[in-house]
Design an enzyme around this catalytic site. Structure first.
Site, PDB file in Angstrom:
ATOM      1  N   CYS A 384       7.444  27.613   1.142  1.00 34.59           N
ATOM      2  CA  CYS A 384       7.707  27.630  -0.161  1.00 34.59           C
ATOM      3  C   CYS A 384       8.744  25.900  -0.225  1.00 34.59           C
ATOM      4  CB  CYS A 384       9.741  28.418  -0.007  1.00 34.59           C
ATOM      5  SG  CYS A 384      10.017  28.311  -1.796  1.00 34.59           S
ATOM      6  N   HIS A 510       7.789  34.216   0.281  1.00 33.46           N
ATOM      7  CA  HIS A 510       8.659  33.427   1.524  1.00 33.46           C
ATOM      8  C   HIS A 510       7.721  35.363   2.976  1.00 33.46           C
ATOM      9  CE1 HIS A 510      11.850  31.307   0.993  1.00 33.46           C
ATOM     10  NE2 HIS A 510      11.661  31.386  -0.017  1.00 33.46           N
ATOM     11  N   GLU A 512       8.641  35.431   5.850  1.00 32.24           N
ATOM     12  CA  GLU A 512       9.947  35.382   7.266  1.00 32.24           C
ATOM     13  C   GLU A 512      10.752  36.632   6.495  1.00 32.24           C
ATOM     14  OE1 GLU A 512       9.674  33.175   4.891  1.00 32.24           O
ATOM     15  OE2 GLU A 512      11.307  32.121   4.491  1.00 32.24           O
TER      16      GLU A 512
HETATM   17  N1  GLN Z   1      13.424  24.172  -4.575  1.00 34.21           N
HETATM   18  C1  GLN Z   1      12.690  24.594  -4.317  1.00 34.21           C
HETATM   19  C2  GLN Z   1      12.151  25.520  -5.524  1.00 34.21           C
HETATM   20  O1  GLN Z   1      13.482  25.966  -6.164  1.00 34.21           O
HETATM   21  C3  GLN Z   1      11.786  25.362  -3.012  1.00 34.21           C
HETATM   22  C4  GLN Z   1      12.647  26.952  -3.262  1.00 34.21           C
HETATM   23  C5  GLN Z   1      12.572  27.830  -1.138  1.00 34.21           C
HETATM   24  O2  GLN Z   1      12.081  26.529  -0.368  1.00 34.21           O
HETATM   25  N2  GLN Z   1      13.097  28.648  -1.418  1.00 34.21           N
HETATM   26  O3  GLN Z   1      11.171  25.970  -5.240  1.00 34.21           O
END
Ligand code: GLN
Length: 533
Positions: A384, A510, A512
């Site tokens: 992310c 994600h 994970e």
């Molecule tokens: N802050 C970033 C976004 O909103 C990444 C979010 C995250 O790592 N879950 O896109």
């Protein structure tokens, strides 16, 4: 009402005794005996969901496939059971009050005074039964967050009392988890806190059916008998939960003491075959007898609290075991990484993972980390925000787009290589408004990602507002950072790779959240393999 059985897990004496792990372990054993089981968590705080909480408060925010932002215990439930949870599996006091107040505004209570009893407790009971409705589950385990005696959890406890009365004791049982501290000066394990905690529960009208005693040392039969006598439970309903080296051993410990058998017997269900737990035991044996050892740096800004990265840490345990490899995760604070010390801070690592996150704190350290991994051919996994940092770094250092950034951090950047998603632009509210939950992604066959998944279509969970800016798509592709995973509906870039590199993968989703003991996530498995070399 069908004959769904309900098991409640409460906690006493202190918090953090591992109610989630006990719930997940019991569920695992019942599942292994052929029952379909789910676990629900009731949280006593007033946030509608943990999505708006800083990870320092209660650890990571876990995301379900249906896009709910939930308590991290749901991660344990999925990792143990290998069955997805959903929005209904996590309820907070905030959500309960929100629906009661909405009903009141609609006039649903017909002029009545709206009160904790019966309106709040009715709503709690409705949410508990909702999980059991629809013939999907034989047994619903509901874990009550907090500690018995807290003001916040009282309505939940009262709801359990009412349900026990409504559904009958065979359909509704209570397991109470307490602590038995060991006093080294006298060499004794003390049961008094447990007795008091059970007394506290009795004052609310609940006699626990089973007691699970968390302890540092083994408890002898005399102590268990004493607890049974004073707390009015059967002797074989007193189970010890002694500290173990891995949470994944807890189901085996519970099986050895017959936790599942006692629960089934109390619910009037047959106790037939002993579950062999073959796959589980194989996993444990691999976990405990590694042939390799690697050090992976986890670069993030919440590293003081490892629970903030719970699912990532667990994914390394699953994928490590599959590779017969012990993965030592080295937590590195992104705020502490500077141009001057980056080599010093990151040297000696077999691989580097840059963690998800929000906001500008520590971002420069994450970008420097991505650069270090790219230039030194060290296996790199960006998740992310971690992927976004790799994109920013590549734009600055390879595409020569000076000052390239994410508009989350610098909204005036000349090169917004990471930008707010179109549908996010008009959103003002913070709670539950991100791109959340499962989205499809189509993978390019010629990629390390494909090699890992062995399929071209996947669904992965998301939690973000910003995205790879497709205006720069060709520029990246032509210079060697290839978008290899695309959402087929929106065209959003979900995965980037540097094919020239040993293993350099960034994912907007994600992975994970969906790694389990039985199904370790393919990207983690592949990353660990690359780190072993
Ligand atoms: N802050 C970033 C976004 O909103 C990444 C979010 C995250 O790592 N879950 O896109």
């Amino acid at each position: 009402m069908t004959d769904v059985k309900y098991v409640f897990v409460t906690g006493g004496v202190t918090s953090s005794l591992g109610k989630g792990i006990i719930s997940a372990s019991l569920a695992k054993l019942l599942q292994a005996r052929g029952y379909s089981v789910t676990i629900q968590k009731l949280d006593p705080y007033i946030n509608v969901d943990p999505g708006t909480l800083n990870p320092y408060e209660h650890g990571e925010c876990y995301v379900t496939l249906d896009g709910a932002e939930t308590d991290l215990d749901l991660g344990h439930y999925e990792r143990f059971l290998n069955v997805p949870t959903s929005q209904a599996n996590n309820v907070t006091t905030g959500r309960i009050y929100q629906s009661v107040i909405n009903k009141e505004r609609k006039g649903d209570y017909l002029g009545k005074t709206v009160q904790v009893i019966p309106h709040i407790t009715d709503e709690i009971k409705r949410r508990i039964k909702l999980v059991g409705s629809g013939d999907k589950f034989d047994i619903v385990i509901t874990e009550i967050g907090g500690t018995v005696g807290d003001i916040e959890s009282l309505p939940y406890i009262e709801s359990v009392r009412q349900l026990k009365w409504e559904l009958g004791t065979q359909n509704c049982i209570v397991i109470h988890l307490t602590l038995v501290p060991y006093l080294s000066s006298t060499g004794e394990s003390k049961t008094k806190p447990t007795q008091h905690s059970v007394k506290e529960l009795l004052e609310t009208g609940i006699q626990p059916d089973l007691l699970v005693l968390r302890t540092e040392r083994h408890l002898n039969t005399d102590i268990k008998r004493k607890v049974a006598l004073f707390c009015n439970v059967e002797e074989n309903a007193v189970i010890e939960s002694v500290d173990v080296s891995t949470i994944y051993e807890v189901p085996i410990k519970m099986l050895e003491q017959g936790l599942d058998k006692t629960v089934l017997r109390k619910m009037g269900l047959p106790v037939e075959i002993e579950p062999p737990l073959t796959e589980w035991r194989e996993f444990l044996s691999k976990l405990k007898n590694p042939k390799h050892n690697i050090k992976v740096g986890l670069v993030g800004k919440y590293v003081e609290l490892p629970d903030a990265y719970k699912s990532i840490a667990e994914s390394f345990i699953h994928s490590g075991a599959m590779n017969e490899c012990q993965v030592d995760v080295v937590y590195i604070h992104s705020e502490e990484i500077t141009e001057n010390n980056v080599v010093e801070r990151l040297k000696g690592l077999n691989g580097i993972l840059v963690a998800p996150g929000f906001g500008s704190r520590g971002i420069d350290g994450k970008i420097l980390t991505a650069k270090y991994a790219r230039e030194n051919n060290i296996p790199f996994f960006g998740i992310c925000l971690g992927m976004q940092c790799a994109v920013i770094e590549f734009a600055r250092d390879v595409l020569n787009l000076e000052g390239a950034h994410s508009t989350e951090i610098n909204h005036k950047t000349k090169y917004p290589v990471i930008d707010l998603m179109e549908e996010q632009k008009s959103i003002i509210d913070k709670g539950g408004t991100m791109r959340l939950g499962g989205y499809k992604c189509v993978i390019n066959k010629n990629s390390k990602t494909f090699d890992a998944y062995q399929k071209t279509e996947i669904v992965e969970r998301h939690r973000h507002r910003y995205e790879f800016n497709n205006k720069y798509y060709d520029d990246f592709k032509n210079h060697g950072m290839i978008p290899v995973g695309i959402n087929p509906e929106s065209g959003l870039v979900e995965i980037i790779e540097i094919p020239e590199h040993k293993w350099f993968v960034g994912v907007q989703f994600h992975p994970e959240y969906s790694s389990t003991v039985i199904n370790p996530h393919p990207l983690f498995v592949s990353f660990v393999k690359a780190c072993i070399g």
